[in-house]
Every structure is written in C-alpha cells, then in structure tokens.
Design an enzyme around this catalytic site. Structure first.
Site, mmCIF file in Angstrom:
data_model
loop_
_atom_site.group_PDB
_atom_site.id
_atom_site.type_symbol
_atom_site.label_atom_id
_atom_site.label_comp_id
_atom_site.label_asym_id
_atom_site.label_seq_id
_atom_site.Cartn_x
_atom_site.Cartn_y
_atom_site.Cartn_z
ATOM 1 N N SER A 1 -102.545 -23.127 7.261
ATOM 2 C CA SER A 1 -101.786 -23.880 8.275
ATOM 3 C C SER A 1 -102.692 -24.972 8.832
ATOM 4 O O SER A 1 -103.772 -24.690 9.350
ATOM 5 C CB SER A 1 -101.357 -22.965 9.416
ATOM 6 O OG SER A 1 -100.489 -21.982 8.913
ATOM 7 N N ARG B 1 -106.456 -18.456 17.695
ATOM 8 C CA ARG B 1 -107.374 -19.357 16.960
ATOM 9 C C ARG B 1 -108.484 -19.916 17.864
ATOM 10 O O ARG B 1 -108.880 -21.067 17.746
ATOM 11 C CB ARG B 1 -106.620 -20.527 16.309
ATOM 12 C CG ARG B 1 -105.528 -20.122 15.367
ATOM 13 C CD ARG B 1 -106.030 -19.269 14.184
ATOM 14 N NE ARG B 1 -104.875 -18.790 13.438
ATOM 15 C CZ ARG B 1 -104.269 -17.614 13.679
ATOM 16 N NH1 ARG B 1 -104.742 -16.771 14.581
ATOM 17 N NH2 ARG B 1 -103.223 -17.247 12.995
ATOM 18 N N GLU C 1 -105.549 -27.168 13.461
ATOM 19 C CA GLU C 1 -106.249 -25.872 13.405
ATOM 20 C C GLU C 1 -107.509 -26.027 12.546
ATOM 21 O O GLU C 1 -108.542 -25.429 12.825
ATOM 22 C CB GLU C 1 -105.334 -24.804 12.789
ATOM 23 C CG GLU C 1 -106.043 -23.474 12.614
ATOM 24 C CD GLU C 1 -105.148 -22.379 12.056
ATOM 25 O OE1 GLU C 1 -103.941 -22.347 12.357
ATOM 26 O OE2 GLU C 1 -105.680 -21.540 11.310
HETATM 27 C C1 LIG Z 1 -104.123 -20.476 1.511
HETATM 28 C C2 LIG Z 1 -104.691 -20.216 2.890
HETATM 29 C C3 LIG Z 1 -104.062 -19.308 3.739
HETATM 30 C C4 LIG Z 1 -104.589 -19.059 5.012
HETATM 31 N N1 LIG Z 1 -103.966 -18.148 5.812
HETATM 32 C C5 LIG Z 1 -104.463 -17.889 7.029
HETATM 33 C C6 LIG Z 1 -103.835 -16.912 7.887
HETATM 34 O O1 LIG Z 1 -102.865 -16.261 7.519
HETATM 35 N N2 LIG Z 1 -104.379 -16.720 9.115
HETATM 36 C C7 LIG Z 1 -105.463 -17.405 9.560
HETATM 37 O O2 LIG Z 1 -105.912 -17.180 10.689
HETATM 38 N N3 LIG Z 1 -106.069 -18.328 8.782
HETATM 39 C C8 LIG Z 1 -105.597 -18.582 7.531
HETATM 40 N N4 LIG Z 1 -106.227 -19.512 6.748
HETATM 41 C C9 LIG Z 1 -107.373 -20.270 7.281
HETATM 42 C C10 LIG Z 1 -108.754 -19.624 7.044
HETATM 43 O O3 LIG Z 1 -108.744 -18.823 5.867
HETATM 44 C C11 LIG Z 1 -109.210 -18.803 8.233
HETATM 45 O O4 LIG Z 1 -109.322 -19.584 9.403
HETATM 46 C C12 LIG Z 1 -110.581 -18.121 7.960
HETATM 47 O O5 LIG Z 1 -110.857 -17.226 8.991
HETATM 48 C C13 LIG Z 1 -111.720 -19.141 7.868
HETATM 49 O O6 LIG Z 1 -112.857 -18.474 7.377
HETATM 50 P P1 LIG Z 1 -113.959 -19.229 6.511
HETATM 51 O O7 LIG Z 1 -115.041 -18.260 6.233
HETATM 52 O O8 LIG Z 1 -113.347 -19.890 5.338
HETATM 53 O O9 LIG Z 1 -114.451 -20.290 7.559
HETATM 54 P P2 LIG Z 1 -114.869 -21.812 7.284
HETATM 55 O O10 LIG Z 1 -113.668 -22.580 6.887
HETATM 56 O O11 LIG Z 1 -116.042 -21.868 6.395
HETATM 57 O O12 LIG Z 1 -115.296 -22.240 8.753
HETATM 58 C C14 LIG Z 1 -114.352 -22.324 9.793
HETATM 59 C C15 LIG Z 1 -115.111 -22.529 11.107
HETATM 60 O O13 LIG Z 1 -115.856 -21.350 11.371
HETATM 61 C C16 LIG Z 1 -117.246 -21.669 11.525
HETATM 62 N N5 LIG Z 1 -117.995 -20.545 10.935
HETATM 63 C C17 LIG Z 1 -117.886 -20.045 9.677
HETATM 64 N N6 LIG Z 1 -118.711 -18.993 9.515
HETATM 65 C C18 LIG Z 1 -119.360 -18.829 10.702
HETATM 66 C C19 LIG Z 1 -120.348 -17.904 11.182
HETATM 67 N N7 LIG Z 1 -120.838 -16.930 10.415
HETATM 68 N N8 LIG Z 1 -120.769 -18.043 12.458
HETATM 69 C C20 LIG Z 1 -120.293 -19.029 13.263
HETATM 70 N N9 LIG Z 1 -119.369 -19.927 12.867
HETATM 71 C C21 LIG Z 1 -118.896 -19.821 11.609
HETATM 72 C C22 LIG Z 1 -117.454 -22.971 10.762
HETATM 73 O O14 LIG Z 1 -118.541 -23.709 11.284
HETATM 74 C C23 LIG Z 1 -116.115 -23.683 11.023
HETATM 75 O O15 LIG Z 1 -116.111 -24.343 12.267
HETATM 76 C C24 LIG Z 1 -105.732 -19.757 5.456
HETATM 77 C C25 LIG Z 1 -106.374 -20.674 4.599
HETATM 78 C C26 LIG Z 1 -105.862 -20.901 3.321
HETATM 79 C C27 LIG Z 1 -106.563 -21.849 2.393
#
Ligand SMILES: Cc1cc2nc3c(=O)[nH]c(=O)nc-3n(C[C@H](O)[C@H](O)[C@H](O)COP(=O)(O)OP(=O)(O)OC[C@H]3O[C@@H](n4cnc5c(N)ncnc54)[C@H](O)[C@@H]3O)c2cc1C
Length: 305
Positions: free
Chosen positions: A228, A178, A298
């Site tokens: 998480s 992460r 996280e």
């Molecule tokens: C039900 C559920 C299950 C999940 N299971 C997992 C799992 O199994 N494994 C896991 O790792 N995570 C999991 N997650 C967490 C999440 O989905 C991941 O961390 C995912 O990668 C976040 O992506 P996002 O586009 O939603 O990022 P966001 O939540 O929109 O952003 C997260 C961070 O990334 C930055 N960011 C976003 N896009 C960019 C970009 N293009 N360039 C630079 N920075 C950027 C944002 O500024 C922020 O700091 C889960 C979440 C939920 C709700």
C-alpha cells in the site's frame, strides 16, 4: 585511510560493497547506488561500522528487506546497513501458557511464520505474508488482516544513537497505525521478543494459506511494488479514494496505479524512482482536489527527491 576503507576494515570485506545498486535491495526494483553497503552480520560488527561513521559524521541509512521504501534514482549518500539473512536467528523460551520468541531483526516475517508454524506457536499467521523483515515491521508497526506488531511485541532490543544497547518495552515504543517512536529517534532494532500462544500446526497452516490466497487474489503481486503506497486516511480507504478519482491505471512513465488494487503503485514497465515519486505526487494532488483528503505516503523515501 579513507572512510570507505575504514568501514571495510571495521565490518569485514566480505560483508561490504561499494557503489551498490539499491534496485537490487528494494521490492520496487528501483534506486541508484549506495556509496557503501554493509550486510549486518553481528551486533559487534554493526557497532564497529557505526562507530566509524559516527566519528566522521558520515551519513547512515538502515534498510531491512526494502519492501516499504522508495530509493531515489540518485541513490543514497553515505553508508547503508542492511539487516538481512546474516542477522536472522530465532530462539524460543517455552513457558506454560506462552512462548517467548526472540528474533534478530533481519529475519523475514515469512521465515518466522514458517518456523512458528512448525513449532506449534500461534498468533503470527497474519504477518507471514508481509514481505518485510522483523526490524522493518517493528519500525513500521506492520499489520494485516486484523493483526499488528503491537499485539505481539513484548519488547524490542535497540541500538541507540550513542551506540548503547537498550531494551524497550511495548509501551515505550508508542506503536500505532504504521507508526512507532523509533521514527523520531535514531535507534535501530536489533531484535524483537514476541509473546505468543500455543496452537495446532495444521490450523496455523490453514489460516496462513487462506490469508496468502487472499493476497494473491486482491494484490498485484506479479509486479514490483511496496505494498500500500499511502496510509489509510481516517474514515476512508486510500484505494477507493484513488479509484473514485478516476486514477485506476493512471501512469507516469513506467509506473502506474494498479488496475487490480488502486492502493498499490506498481513498477510494471521498468519505471524509475522519479516516475513512482511523480505518480504519488499526482495522486495526492488529484485526490485532494476531488475529495479534500490529504493522502500521506506510507512508503518511506530514502535519498534526495
Ligand atoms: C506486496 C507487498 C505487500 C505488503 N503488505 C503489507 C501489509 O499487509 N501490511 C503492512 O504493514 N505492510 C505491508 N507491506 C509493506 C512492508 O512489507 C512492511 O512495511 C514491512 O514491515 C517493511 O519491512 P522491511 O524490512 O522491508 O523494511 P524496509 O522497507 O527495509 O524499511 C522500512 C523502514 O524501516 C526502517 N528499518 C528497517 N529495518 C530497521 C531496523 N532494524 N531498525 C530500525 N529501522 C529499520 C527503514 O529505515 C525504513 O525507514 C507490503 C509490501 C509489499 C511489497
């Protein structure tokens, strides 16, 4: 011209909204308004908008699918640029042993997984159930069921703070659990290129379905959450520490520790970001008192807490 008008003119009226509720853009379904919200539609539009912000020292926040963030009830000051479905193209270069798949950062991992399954390209099934965008997943080095972005990224194209486009190879991203080097600099992921082996579509589908079923069985997917809430502390599991601290179902306002999976904080009764934040603070404090282990969030906090 006001800064808002300048951003609208640089990014295109149809992609911009003012005072946009962030609860519409986060999986926790909480968060106050962003002063100005821009849906990224092209590299050029993004650069124009960021240039306006940079020239006026106007704050910038980047959002993907909002699935790993907690946005304050007071919202986000400045501009939020969201990478979403308007910036989500996928292209594939097929070589003899490997496919090189380049995906714009707004693409959802689930959509990329479905596309690759059809194309008979393997190695991505573990990511298909993570509800994030490609950009967010690279930034977070998302991972699940034994896979992580680190295993499949060949390179990432980023926009740096001086608004130049650079290609970063895997090594320079310094990906670990992460964590990515992008967290300590102002560089935005524009696209990622994955190196993936070929596979049989039916087998990929069976593996994807199996993992998605596991998620449905183990995770409280019926409630808003951000997955998480805490990182896995070395040598422990956050969910087990929380459960063993007697915190299963522990509630602050409309948010609680999931009774199905203690590693998840869920917004099960229309809670606020403040409820969720306070709950995570309580959990950290109680787990530390019981086990001497420091839980680290996280989820990323956006706005003032
Ligand atoms: C039900 C559920 C299950 C999940 N299971 C997992 C799992 O199994 N494994 C896991 O790792 N995570 C999991 N997650 C967490 C999440 O989905 C991941 O961390 C995912 O990668 C976040 O992506 P996002 O586009 O939603 O990022 P966001 O939540 O929109 O952003 C997260 C961070 O990334 C930055 N960011 C976003 N896009 C960019 C970009 N293009 N360039 C630079 N920075 C950027 C944002 O500024 C922020 O700091 C889960 C979440 C939920 C709700």
């Amino acid at each position: 011209m006001s800064i808002i008008d300048e951003i609208i003119s640089a990014c295109g009226q149809e992609y911009v909204s003012v005072n946009e509720p962030m609860s519409r853009h986060t999986t926790f379904r909480v968060g106050g308004n962003a002063d100005i919200f821009i849906r990224v539609s092209s590299k050029e539009q993004l650069i124009s908008g960021l240039k306006v912000c940079r020239d006026s020292d106007y704050p910038v926040t980047i959002l993907g699918n909002g699935s790993n963030v907690l946005v304050s009830d007071a919202g986000i000051r400045g501009a939020v640029f969201e990478f979403g479905r308007e910036f989500a193209d996928i292209s594939v270069v097929k070589e003899d042993d490997m496919a090189f798949v380049t995906v714009l950062s707004g693409a959802l991992l689930s959509n990329v997984g479905a596309y690759l399954m059809k194309e008979g390209i393997a190695g991505f099934h573990w990511a298909s159930g993570i509800p994030g965008s490609v950009g967010g997943a690279c930034y977070m080095n998302a991972g699940a069921y034994g896979g992580e972005m680190k295993d499949i990224i060949k390179s990432v194209e980023v926009l740096t703070s001086d608004l130049s486009v650079e290609v970063r190879d895997l090594e320079s991203l310094d990906l670990s659990y992460r964590h990515s080097a992008l967290m300590s600099e102002e560089a935005y992921v524009l696209s990622a290129t994955f190196a993936l082996p070929y596979g049989d579509s039916e087998t990929i589908k069976a593996m994807t379905d199996e993992l998605n079923q596991k998620r449905r069985d183990k995770q409280p997917l019926e409630f808003p959450s951000a997955g998480s809430t805490f990182k896995r502390p070395e040598g422990y599991f956050a969910g087990k520490l929380i459960e063993d601290s007697g915190l299963k179902g522990y509630r602050v306002g409309g948010a609680s520790v999931s009774t199905k999976h203690c590693g998840f904080v869920v917004n099960d009764e229309h809670g606020t970001a403040t409820d969720i934040y306070k709950l995570t603070e309580d959990v950290k404090k109680i787990v530390f008192e019981k086990f001497g282990v420091n839980l680290e969030r996280e989820i990323r906090l956006l706005g003032e807490f």
